[in-house]
Design a protein around this motif. Structure first.
Motif, PDB file in Angstrom:
ATOM      1  N   ASP A 181      20.465   5.979  -1.839  1.00 43.94           N
ATOM      2  CA  ASP A 181      20.188   4.547  -2.228  1.00 43.94           C
ATOM      3  C   ASP A 181      18.896   4.320  -2.903  1.00 43.94           C
ATOM      4  OD1 ASP A 181      22.592   4.345  -1.073  1.00 43.94           O
ATOM      5  OD2 ASP A 181      21.542   4.019   0.942  1.00 43.94           O
ATOM      6  N   PHE A 182      17.976   5.122  -3.094  1.00 44.01           N
ATOM      7  CA  PHE A 182      16.752   4.838  -3.671  1.00 44.01           C
ATOM      8  C   PHE A 182      16.759   5.345  -5.169  1.00 44.01           C
ATOM      9  CE2 PHE A 182      11.964   5.423  -3.884  1.00 44.01           C
ATOM     10  CZ  PHE A 182      11.597   4.242  -3.605  1.00 44.01           C
ATOM     11  N   ASN A 183      16.114   4.351  -6.081  1.00 40.71           N
ATOM     12  CA  ASN A 183      16.021   4.698  -7.578  1.00 40.71           C
ATOM     13  C   ASN A 183      15.302   5.840  -7.585  1.00 40.71           C
ATOM     14  OD1 ASN A 183      14.695   4.086 -10.227  1.00 40.71           O
ATOM     15  ND2 ASN A 183      16.058   2.580 -10.284  1.00 40.71           N
ATOM     16  N   MET A 184      16.024   6.952  -8.406  1.00 38.95           N
ATOM     17  CA  MET A 184      15.206   8.171  -8.487  1.00 38.95           C
ATOM     18  C   MET A 184      14.109   7.973  -9.501  1.00 38.95           C
ATOM     19  SD  MET A 184      16.697  10.614  -7.041  1.00 38.95           S
ATOM     20  CE  MET A 184      15.639  11.852  -7.772  1.00 38.95           C
ATOM     21  N   HIS A 185      14.139   7.049 -10.567  1.00 35.26           N
ATOM     22  CA  HIS A 185      12.811   6.745 -11.462  1.00 35.26           C
ATOM     23  C   HIS A 185      11.508   6.273 -10.242  1.00 35.26           C
ATOM     24  CE1 HIS A 185      10.128   5.503 -14.753  1.00 35.26           C
ATOM     25  NE2 HIS A 185      10.397   4.428 -13.969  1.00 35.26           N
TER      26      HIS A 185
ATOM     27  N   ILE B  35      -3.159   4.123 -11.579  1.00 30.79           N
ATOM     28  CA  ILE B  35      -2.781   4.612 -10.385  1.00 30.79           C
ATOM     29  C   ILE B  35      -2.569   3.419  -9.420  1.00 30.79           C
ATOM     30  CG2 ILE B  35      -3.447   5.845  -8.400  1.00 30.79           C
ATOM     31  CD1 ILE B  35      -4.968   7.923 -10.152  1.00 30.79           C
ATOM     32  N   HIS B  36      -3.606   2.547  -9.382  1.00 29.18           N
ATOM     33  CA  HIS B  36      -3.353   1.475  -8.362  1.00 29.18           C
ATOM     34  C   HIS B  36      -2.196   0.643  -8.809  1.00 29.18           C
ATOM     35  CE1 HIS B  36      -4.034  -1.753  -5.615  1.00 29.18           C
ATOM     36  NE2 HIS B  36      -4.293  -2.632  -6.474  1.00 29.18           N
ATOM     37  N   ARG B  37      -1.625   0.538 -10.107  1.00 30.56           N
ATOM     38  CA  ARG B  37      -0.747  -0.461 -10.589  1.00 30.56           C
ATOM     39  C   ARG B  37       0.681   0.442 -10.189  1.00 30.56           C
ATOM     40  NH1 ARG B  37      -3.632  -1.188 -15.446  1.00 30.56           N
ATOM     41  NH2 ARG B  37      -2.591   0.486 -16.411  1.00 30.56           N
ATOM     42  N   LEU B  38       0.672   1.782 -10.309  1.00 28.74           N
ATOM     43  CA  LEU B  38       1.708   2.550  -9.829  1.00 28.74           C
ATOM     44  C   LEU B  38       2.057   2.546  -8.592  1.00 28.74           C
ATOM     45  CD1 LEU B  38       1.770   5.869 -12.019  1.00 28.74           C
ATOM     46  CD2 LEU B  38       3.632   4.189 -11.929  1.00 28.74           C
ATOM     47  N   SER B  39       0.919   2.313  -7.719  1.00 28.25           N
ATOM     48  CA  SER B  39       1.305   2.586  -6.057  1.00 28.25           C
ATOM     49  C   SER B  39       1.697   1.084  -5.626  1.00 28.25           C
ATOM     50  CB  SER B  39      -0.130   2.645  -5.379  1.00 28.25           C
ATOM     51  OG  SER B  39      -1.198   1.625  -5.765  1.00 28.25           O
ATOM     52  N   SER B  40       1.367   0.107  -6.412  1.00 21.49           N
ATOM     53  CA  SER B  40       1.746  -1.170  -6.272  1.00 21.49           C
ATOM     54  C   SER B  40       3.252  -1.263  -6.473  1.00 21.49           C
ATOM     55  CB  SER B  40       0.974  -2.444  -6.910  1.00 21.49           C
ATOM     56  OG  SER B  40      -0.404  -2.385  -6.455  1.00 21.49           O
ATOM     57  N   ASP B  41       3.679  -0.749  -7.695  1.00 20.61           N
ATOM     58  CA  ASP B  41       4.979  -0.667  -8.001  1.00 20.61           C
ATOM     59  C   ASP B  41       5.984  -0.061  -7.076  1.00 20.61           C
ATOM     60  OD1 ASP B  41       4.421  -2.379 -10.557  1.00 20.61           O
ATOM     61  OD2 ASP B  41       4.334  -0.516 -11.833  1.00 20.61           O
TER      62      ASP B  41
ATOM     63  N   HIS C  84       5.288   0.637  -3.898  1.00 18.19           N
ATOM     64  CA  HIS C  84       5.354  -0.026  -2.703  1.00 18.19           C
ATOM     65  C   HIS C  84       6.361  -1.262  -2.529  1.00 18.19           C
ATOM     66  CE1 HIS C  84       4.052  -3.209   0.239  1.00 18.19           C
ATOM     67  NE2 HIS C  84       3.886  -2.164   1.100  1.00 18.19           N
ATOM     68  N   THR C  85       6.378  -1.957  -3.769  1.00 13.31           N
ATOM     69  CA  THR C  85       7.109  -3.068  -4.050  1.00 13.31           C
ATOM     70  C   THR C  85       8.675  -2.271  -4.112  1.00 13.31           C
ATOM     71  OG1 THR C  85       5.581  -4.287  -5.370  1.00 13.31           O
ATOM     72  CG2 THR C  85       8.107  -4.917  -5.680  1.00 13.31           C
ATOM     73  N   ASP C  86       9.029  -1.422  -4.805  1.00 10.53           N
ATOM     74  CA  ASP C  86      10.194  -0.863  -5.053  1.00 10.53           C
ATOM     75  C   ASP C  86      10.910  -0.187  -3.599  1.00 10.53           C
ATOM     76  OD1 ASP C  86      10.278  -0.841  -7.816  1.00 10.53           O
ATOM     77  OD2 ASP C  86       9.762   1.250  -8.031  1.00 10.53           O
ATOM     78  N   PHE C  87       9.928   0.164  -2.820  1.00  7.48           N
ATOM     79  CA  PHE C  87      10.469   0.817  -1.561  1.00  7.48           C
ATOM     80  C   PHE C  87      10.672  -0.321  -0.529  1.00  7.48           C
ATOM     81  CE2 PHE C  87       9.509   2.636   2.834  1.00  7.48           C
ATOM     82  CZ  PHE C  87      10.556   3.868   2.489  1.00  7.48           C
ATOM     83  N   GLU C  88       9.712  -1.596  -0.635  1.00  5.42           N
ATOM     84  CA  GLU C  88      10.098  -2.646   0.236  1.00  5.42           C
ATOM     85  C   GLU C  88      11.531  -3.338  -0.175  1.00  5.42           C
ATOM     86  OE1 GLU C  88       8.473  -3.925   2.677  1.00  5.42           O
ATOM     87  OE2 GLU C  88       6.684  -2.517   2.822  1.00  5.42           O
TER      88      GLU C  88
END
Length: 220
Positions: A128-132, A52-58, A60-64
């Motif tokens: 504009d945001f990646n659906m994945h 879960i923490h890895r996904l949350s970091s991913d 956050h990075t995607d959104f930034e």
């Protein structure tokens, strides 16, 4: 999204059946029961919290990357979980009782169900945001609920073994928490994703510390 057999594996690994109910704790060999040692249960919730923490970091990075935060919006982060008193640092976390640390973990997990569903609802229409990437929020909502069920099962086992009191029972029932009120899409969700990454890191760390205090063979 977790699909098919993969979802089944995650659910069973946390001691949760396909209806979301905790698999009963019972004597080994008893019909209809899935018995795991307390050490195994701890291993599963710690591993799941790491995912879960890895996904949350991913996320956050995607959104930034898609929505860089303007410098004039950078400031003190406002988290909807700020009212939950969490230990600041390993030494303070280790000084809490087992009941107190378990309660902090369960309260943090309970606080993220609705906000994660809200994030997916807001992100999904953004062309504009990646659906994945957007689907990660919904995936994480399910995973957080699975982890909460797994931690509840760990707490129930500790209660049966006399390691903690029964004072946590009120935290096992579903809690209705209002999702954060959106201000603007960019500012509120930047904070949410920052806070999600922070809180999932806390949960992972607290679970490891709790495991160390319960299982003496674990290195803290």
């Amino acid at each position: 999204m977790i699909q098919g057999s993969a979802l089944c594996f995650v659910l069973l690994s946390l001691g949760v059946d396909m209806q979301g109910d905790a698999v009963p704790i019972c004597a080994p060999g008893h019909a209809g029961c899935h018995s795991l040692s307390l050490a195994d249960l701890f291993d599963r919730v710690v591993q799941h919290s790491a995912r879960i923490h890895r996904l949350s970091s991913d996320l956050h990075t995607d959104f930034e990357q898609y929505f860089p935060l303007s410098k004039n919006l950078i400031g003190e982060r406002k988290c909807h979980t700020s009212g939950i008193q969490t230990p600041n640092g390993k030494d303070i976390a280790q000084s809490l009782t087992r009941e107190e640390l378990t309660e902090v973990i369960l309260r943090l997990l309970a606080a993220w169900g609705d906000p994660l569903s809200y994030l997916h609802h807001i992100m999904a229409p953004q062309q504009d945001f990646n659906m994945h990437s957007a689907s990660k929020a919904l995936q994480m909502s399910d995973m957080v609920q699975q982890l909460r069920s797994g931690v509840q099962r760990v707490a129930e086992r500790m209660q049966l073994l006399g390691m903690i009191s029964n004072s946590l029972s009120s935290l096992f029932s579903p809690e209705v928490l209002d999702p954060p009120s959106p201000k603007t899409f960019i500012s509120s969700d930047h904070d949410l994703l920052y806070c999600l990454r922070r809180d999932t890191d806390k949960v992972q760390s607290y679970l490891k510390i709790l495991r160390c205090t319960i299982l003496s063979e674990q290195a803290c």
